[in-house]
Design a protein around this motif. Structure first.
Motif, PDB file in Angstrom:
ATOM      1  N   ASP A  50      -2.958   6.686  -0.885  1.00 24.26           N
ATOM      2  CA  ASP A  50      -2.904   6.946   0.546  1.00 24.26           C
ATOM      3  C   ASP A  50      -1.568   7.539   0.978  1.00 24.26           C
ATOM      4  O   ASP A  50      -1.387   7.885   2.143  1.00 24.26           O
ATOM      5  N   LEU A  51      -0.618   7.586   0.036  1.00 24.88           N
ATOM      6  CA  LEU A  51       0.655   8.224   0.360  1.00 24.88           C
ATOM      7  C   LEU A  51       0.594   9.690  -0.040  1.00 24.88           C
ATOM      8  O   LEU A  51       0.039  10.039  -1.076  1.00 24.88           O
ATOM      9  N   ASP A  52       1.191  10.528   0.779  1.00 17.75           N
ATOM     10  CA  ASP A  52       1.234  11.949   0.493  1.00 17.75           C
ATOM     11  C   ASP A  52       2.667  12.280   0.062  1.00 17.75           C
ATOM     12  O   ASP A  52       3.595  12.092   0.847  1.00 17.75           O
ATOM     13  N   THR A  76      -0.521   8.149   5.089  1.00 17.06           N
ATOM     14  CA  THR A  76      -1.653   8.756   5.797  1.00 17.06           C
ATOM     15  C   THR A  76      -2.520   7.713   6.503  1.00 17.06           C
ATOM     16  O   THR A  76      -3.496   8.068   7.152  1.00 17.06           O
ATOM     17  N   ARG A  77      -2.201   6.430   6.329  1.00 17.00           N
ATOM     18  CA  ARG A  77      -3.008   5.387   6.984  1.00 17.00           C
ATOM     19  C   ARG A  77      -2.222   4.726   8.097  1.00 17.00           C
ATOM     20  O   ARG A  77      -1.024   4.937   8.239  1.00 17.00           O
ATOM     21  N   HIS A 107       1.400   6.021   9.463  1.00 20.28           N
ATOM     22  CA  HIS A 107       1.628   7.454   9.644  1.00 20.28           C
ATOM     23  C   HIS A 107       3.107   7.811   9.657  1.00 20.28           C
ATOM     24  O   HIS A 107       3.503   8.806  10.263  1.00 20.28           O
ATOM     25  N   GLY A 108       3.928   7.004   9.020  1.00 22.49           N
ATOM     26  CA  GLY A 108       5.374   7.276   8.993  1.00 22.49           C
ATOM     27  C   GLY A 108       5.714   8.244   7.874  1.00 22.49           C
ATOM     28  O   GLY A 108       4.934   8.476   6.950  1.00 22.49           O
ATOM     29  N   THR A 130       6.324   7.751  -9.509  1.00 17.21           N
ATOM     30  CA  THR A 130       5.598   6.491  -9.604  1.00 17.21           C
ATOM     31  C   THR A 130       5.771   5.720  -8.305  1.00 17.21           C
ATOM     32  O   THR A 130       6.897   5.534  -7.845  1.00 17.21           O
ATOM     33  N   VAL A 131       4.630   5.316  -7.717  1.00  9.46           N
ATOM     34  CA  VAL A 131       4.678   4.564  -6.468  1.00  9.46           C
ATOM     35  C   VAL A 131       4.155   3.162  -6.749  1.00  9.46           C
ATOM     36  O   VAL A 131       3.115   2.999  -7.385  1.00  9.46           O
TER      37      VAL A 131
END
Lengths: 430, 387
Positions: A50-52, A76-77, A107-108, A130-131
């Motif tokens: 969900d991260l861009d 994005t969430r 959305h930050g 890597t997240v």
């Protein structure tokens, strides 16, 4: 999935439980409890996809200097996420401080800067981002590695640029020098000026002096718009390391100093690099910032373990134009490779051009020849002496063909090559 | 020294001479000698061996039992003192023997079992003094000893006529869990082959208290009943490993589940630290070739083939050409010319120089000669450069 340090602590908390109810079943129940909590936490953790993550272009940097690689991370969430992000680069990119804590509201966006300090020349790549995102209890996390492409171009360090100011000063000295002593084929008439003490009396222009009340001398400027062709050998001999630096890198250093000097002197510089085939070619047709472009081209060049095809390289030099030029061959004077490859094609070059060979000498060879304490050293010294003799002979043969050989160690080669160029320029031999 | 006149001060050390071994170590030797003398004195003045254990037949102190033992010997009883389990095991028992065990708190379970078997086999008698709870268990007697108030004395008052009208006076006594005399302080169990007698008031045997009340009579009747008395003083040295209390019974019962929890947490710690944040970053490594490598291999090749002549030739040629260049003879001067020039330049005989750098000089015969030659050539070159 990944655990955090809280999980072993939670496990240790089980000591209280077993003190209150000492039995084996308590241990199993506690283990089950920990497992359930971890599983719940993993399920509730936000998903890394969900991260861009986008990388901004990094550009280029001289080897040994610092650059920043910027990642833009967007949530994005609507859920807030926290965790850690690692921006991995290949080790020689020097991305030491590459772990960034993440704390993003819904959305930050965040900008994460990874400092890079390349220790090797060339295009250095990012390996992956890597997240790791923590669950609400902070016990476990979801982890994912995504490829976010990125390269930093690590340019040759150009350590010899420290010699540039002194050589430029000597170049200016050539300008406007009184004529006769330096006049040669290539000097050009520049202007007339008043005689000052110290000028050569032979350069007095009597005709001009007769028209004025003072004595006038002619001055000359060194020839301009000559051509310098740098040929960088990237074959197996250039891969050899001298004091742990490849000869190729030292040769690049020398080429860069000469190019910087010659471009200031108003000459045109062409560059060819290759081994079995031509790997890079650069023409400086009126280009500014030549050294920058040259560094950019050189960044990609690596030594190849193959014999140089001098016919192809000389062909490439001829293809650059038929105007007389100073051709600088940056190749080690290795007797075997010179005798078998270069000697055959040198006459075609020397017929049209002035040829200089700049070679990185290995000081180890002379050290080896001087050490004679044990039997192994004595044999090594014999081998080194033999090698030195062969080199001398090769240099003699090259000299007979009209080729100047500059054989100096890595530190002294760039200034020596620049001085040779200035000497040729002063004598108008270009 | 300070009293010496200044004029003789210079010669004073010579008069004293170098200190001899005796003078230098005099004080040390004296101290060591004195220590040895003191030690010898202590050893020599030591009396007969006495024992410190309570109720030991060789202990003359207030808590010892030497008085009883001496009186028993005087009465014609053959008293044999045994101080270890192995000595006890090698003692032959018979029905006319009574075994008395003092210091019974040091009697281990295994020794007790062996003793009971031995006594039962020989149908001998056994008296155990001051048995503790654990020893009672080992003897197969249920119950614990319990404290008895003796006060001014307790009357025998039992079936056994030998003790019926005697009075026991001790400071403290324990009753054994059997029916017997003196409020169960002295009781017997006939169940085993010999008699098993338990005495809960060992103090009555002590030198200090044996003369109180009828204690002496009780002691003599108890121990002097048979011709031979084997006095076993139990010692802690006889305890074997399993006689002790097992470690598990001393630990709290949560310790093993607790250890399991700690182990579990360690595994979790390993899982936490062992999870990498992304894969390892690898480096596409460049080719590493040392420029000097080929020359070094050539040197090793020379060495392996032992080509002394070739190596010497290479070294000589190098020195010759450098010396020639130094003396400005030109790159292509003949060898003999160089040799002559060097000899004249250094003022050394030409054959000597020719033997060093001449083209026809002899090849060295051994590795050692090659090293010598190599260093001579280096020295010659240095000489040419200096001069």
């Amino acid at each position: 999935m990944a655990l955090t340090g809280r999980v072993p602590l939670l496990g240790l908390l089980g000591l209280v439980a077993v003190v209150l109810r000492p039995s084996a079943s308590t241990v199993w129940c506690w283990l089950l409890l920990v497992a359930i909590l971890v599983a719940v936490d993993v399920l509730l953790a936000p998903r890394p996809r969900d991260l861009d993550v986008v990388r901004r272009p990094t550009g280029s940097v001289r080897t040994g200097e610092t650059a920043q690689s910027v990642l833009v991370v967007e949530n994005t969430r609507r859920r807030r996420v926290r965790g850690v992000l690692r921006d991995a680069w290949q080790p020689s990119a020097g991305a030491t401080d590459n772990r960034h804590p993440l704390r993003l509201a819904g959305h930050g966006r965040a900008l994460l800067e990874t400092p890079l300090r390349p220790s090797r020349r060339g295009d250095l790549r990012a390996v992956g981002v890597t997240v790791r995102l923590l669950g609400p209890l902070g016990l476990a996390a979801r982890q994912r590695t995504v490829q976010v492409g990125g390269t930093v171009r690590s340019l040759p360090p150009f350590a010899s640029r420290k010699h540039l100011p002194s050589r430029l000063a000597r170049l200016r000295d050539l300008d406007g020098r009184a004529a006769v002593r330096v006049r040669g084929q290539g000097t050009e008439f520049d202007s007339l000026r008043e005689y000052v003490r110290g000028d050569d009396v032979r350069s007095i222009d009597w005709r001009a002096s007769s028209r004025t009340s003072s004595v006038v001398v002619r001055t000359w400027q060194p020839e301009r718009d000559r051509r310098v062709v740098l040929v960088l050998d990237t074959s197996r001999t250039s891969a050899g390391r001298v004091d742990d630096v490849p000869r190729l890198d030292s040769a690049m250093d020398a080429a860069l100093l000469l190019a910087a000097l010659a471009s200031r002197a108003g000459d045109r510089i062409d560059f060819v690099a290759g081994d079995r085939r031509v790997r890079a070619r650069l023409r400086s047709s009126g280009a500014r910032d030549l050294t920058g472009r040259l560094q950019d081209v050189m960044a990609e060049i690596d030594p190849v373990i193959a014999e140089a095809d001098w016919t192809a390289l000389v062909g490439a030099v001829q293809g650059l134009g038929r105007q007389r030029a100073l051709v600088v061959l940056l190749t080690p004077v290795e007797p075997a490779s010179i005798e078998e490859g270069l000697l055959a094609v040198l006459p075609t070059l020397t017929r049209h051009h002035r040829v200089v060979i700049a070679s990185v000498k290995d000081p180890e060879l002379e050290r080896m020849a001087a050490q004679r304490a044990t039997i192994a050293e004595a044999y090594d010294a014999a081998a080194a002496e033999r090698e030195l003799r062969r080199r001398t002979r090769t240099a003699e043969v090259l000299g007979r063909l009209g080729v100047s050989v500059i054989d100096a160690d890595a530190e002294r080669l760039p200034p020596a090559l620049a001085d040779h160029y200035l000497a040729l320029k002063a004598q108008g031999l270009l | 020294m300070t009293t010496l006149p200044a004029s003789t001060g210079a010669s004073a050390p010579a008069e004293a001479g170098p200190p001899t071994g005796w003078r230098r170590h005099r004080s040390t030797l004296l101290i060591v000698g004195a220590l040895l003398a003191a030690l010898a004195l202590v050893v020599l003045t030591q009396g007969p061996v006495t024992r410190a254990a309570d109720l030991d037949p060789d202990n003359p102190g207030p808590d010892g039992a030497q008085a009883v033992a001496r009186v028993l010997v005087d009465q014609g009883v053959d008293v044999e003192v045994v101080r270890s389990a192995s000595a006890l095991a090698s003692t032959v028992l018979d029905p006319d023997t009574l075994v008395v065990v003092t210091s019974s708190s040091d009697l281990g379970t295994s020794t007790t079992t062996a003793l009971l078997d031995q006594v039962a086999g020989a149908r001998a008698g056994l008296v155990v003094v001051d048995p503790g709870t654990r020893l009672l268990d080992a003897l197969g007697i249920d119950g614990d000893p319990s404290r008895v108030e003796v006060g001014d004395g307790v009357l025998g008052a039992c079936d056994d006529t030998a003790y019926d009208d005697l009075v026991l006076v001790v400071d403290s006594a324990d009753a054994v869990p059997l029916a017997g005399c003196f409020a169960n302080v002295l009781a017997a169990q006939g169940g085993i082959g010999g008699d098993l007698t338990l005495l809960g008031a060992g103090e009555l045997l002590s030198n200090d208290q044996v003369l109180r009340g009828d204690n002496a009579a009780i002691a003599l009747r108890l121990l002097g009943g048979r011709e031979r008395l084997v006095w076993y003083v139990a010692s802690p040295d006889d305890l074997v490993a399993d006689d002790g209390v097992s470690i598990t019974s001393l630990l709290p019962d949560w310790i093993f589940p607790g250890l399991a929890i700690v182990l579990l947490s360690t595994v979790l710690l390993v899982l936490w630290r062992g999870r990498r944040l992304g894969p390892l970053a690898s480096e596409p490594l460049p080719v590493v070739v040392k420029a000097i490598e080929t020359t070094r291999s050539r040197g090793r090749l020379y060495r392996r083939s032992g080509d002394l002549a070739h190596a010497a030739e290479a070294l000589r040629t190098a020195t010759r050409s450098r010396a020639g260049a130094r003396l400005r003879l030109g790159a292509h001067a003949a060898d003999a010319v160089v040799v002559g020039a060097v000899a004249r330049h250094l003022g050394r005989p030409e054959p000597e120089i020719a033997a060093l750098i001449g083209a026809e000089a002899h090849a060295p015969g051994s590795d050692r000669d090659l090293i010598v030659l190599a260093n001579d050539l280096a020295a010659l070159e240095e000489e040419v450069r200096r001069s």
